[in-house]
Design an enzyme around this catalytic site. Structure first.
Site, PDB file in Angstrom:
ATOM      1  N   LEU A 185       0.862  -1.174   0.000  1.00  0.00           N
ATOM      2  CA  LEU A 185       0.000   0.000   0.000  1.00  0.00           C
ATOM      3  C   LEU A 185       0.900   1.225   0.000  1.00  0.00           C
ATOM      4  CD1 LEU A 185      -2.769  -0.813   2.652  1.00  0.00           C
ATOM      5  CD2 LEU A 185      -3.166  -0.258   0.250  1.00  0.00           C
ATOM      6  N   ASP A 186       0.497   2.282  -0.701  1.00  0.00           N
ATOM      7  CA  ASP A 186       1.257   3.524  -0.682  1.00  0.00           C
ATOM      8  C   ASP A 186       1.361   4.051   0.744  1.00  0.00           C
ATOM      9  OD1 ASP A 186       1.448   3.460  -3.442  1.00  0.00           O
ATOM     10  OD2 ASP A 186      -0.309   4.742  -3.747  1.00  0.00           O
TER      11      ASP A 186
END
Length: 309
Positions: free
Chosen positions: A50-51
């Site tokens: 995930l960013d």
């Protein structure tokens, strides 16, 4: 003193899946390492980054669970995303320089739905330079930070559901159910271009990975509080069994002799087995021992077997 700042920790064999609610402002690897230290785990991995800006479901595999991470890497995922309209950025989110600012047209629900309809189903995406894809061994985001841009191949992804949750004069909120490999930042950037004003992500939350959903998530801060109370001994109850990672495959119960030969690496015949695909393997005591695959001659070959503790 918490596990995250303890200078030396012993490591133990611990197996299971933790459905972490990743905090914003932290990379997926940083979250992984925090969890690994809290559980004193010898081995750990996650099932798709995930960013840093993003929050939400990050399945973390401990011990033998890492053997089955591929089945979550390739799974469908669901997100809620909020985008700011009128501003396009280099990375497609709020953590990179602004590329363009344009006036926002008057938007109606009908116009928005018409635009979104073009992004449902199988679509083409060109990954952002700010992604973990590699070019000659170098992650693209590292090249992007050096001002280097390279050609990226367009890829096909599937948007199973794209729902307009809310919008106003400056922002838009969407629910996205998509296939593996979908870049939500790229999707919102493309939607912004289709609207003629540009857009970028300001908030992103992963809600689901395969059959795991947000109601099952555990916050990192909660794990740290539990660790402070009783060390790692109280944390194992938050782990899901290995078999939950592959529960969508049919189960096959084996005789003791068949299980023995499979565990020696041999393909075996099993009566009434499916004709193709992967199967969950259970021994004579109905204990999960791994994953097998049906061969063209109808035998079952071992693919991922767990180590007995």
């Amino acid at each position: 003193m918490t596990a995250t700042n303890h200078p030396k920790l012993f490591k133990r064999p611990v197996d299971g899946v933790l459905l972490l609610d990743k905090p914003g402002g932290m990379t997926s690897n940083e979250a992984l390492q925090r969890v690994k230290r809290l559980f004193h785990a010898k081995k750990a991995g996650h099932t798709g980054s995930l960013d840093p800006l993003a929050t939400g479901l990050l399945p973390i595999c401990l011990g033998e669970a890492t053997k089955f991470s591929q089945f979550l890497l390739g799974a469908d995922k669901s997100y809620s995303v909020k985008g700011r309209l009128g501003v396009r950025t280099a990375s497609g989110d709020s953590e990179s320089p602004i590329l363009t600012e344009r006036p926002i047209p008057k938007l109606t629900k009908r116009a928005l739905e018409k635009t979104l309809s073009a992004f449902r189903g199988v679509i083409d995406q060109t990954p952002s330079m700010y992604s973990a894809l590699k070019h000659k061994g170098q992650p693209l985001y590292k090249l992007a930070r050096q001002g280097i841009e390279v050609e990226r191949k367009t890829r096909q992804v599937t948007i199973y559901e794209l729902t307009l949750l809310d919008w106003d004069n400056e922002s838009i909120e969407l629910y996205v159910h998509c296939s593996k490999g979908t870049y939500i930042r790229t999707l919102l950037d493309d939607v912004g271009e289709a609207l003629g004003c540009g857009a970028h992500v300001v908030a992103l939350r992963r809600l689901r990975v395969a059959h795991y959903h947000e109601d099952q998530m555990i916050k990192l801060a909660h794990l740290e509080r539990e660790y402070d109370k009783a060390n790692y001994t109280g944390l194992d109850r938050y782990l899901l069994p290995l078999e939950t990672m592959v529960s969508h495959f049919p189960a096959i119960k084996l005789s003791s002799s068949t299980a023995f030969y499979l565990q020696q690496g041999q393909a075996v015949m099993v009566p009434n087995a499916p004709t193709h695909g992967f199967v969950r393997l259970r021994d004579q005591n109905d204990q999960f021992i791994g994953i097998g695959e049906i061969l063209s001659d109808a035998r079952i070959a071992p693919r991922r077997l767990i180590q007995k503790r």
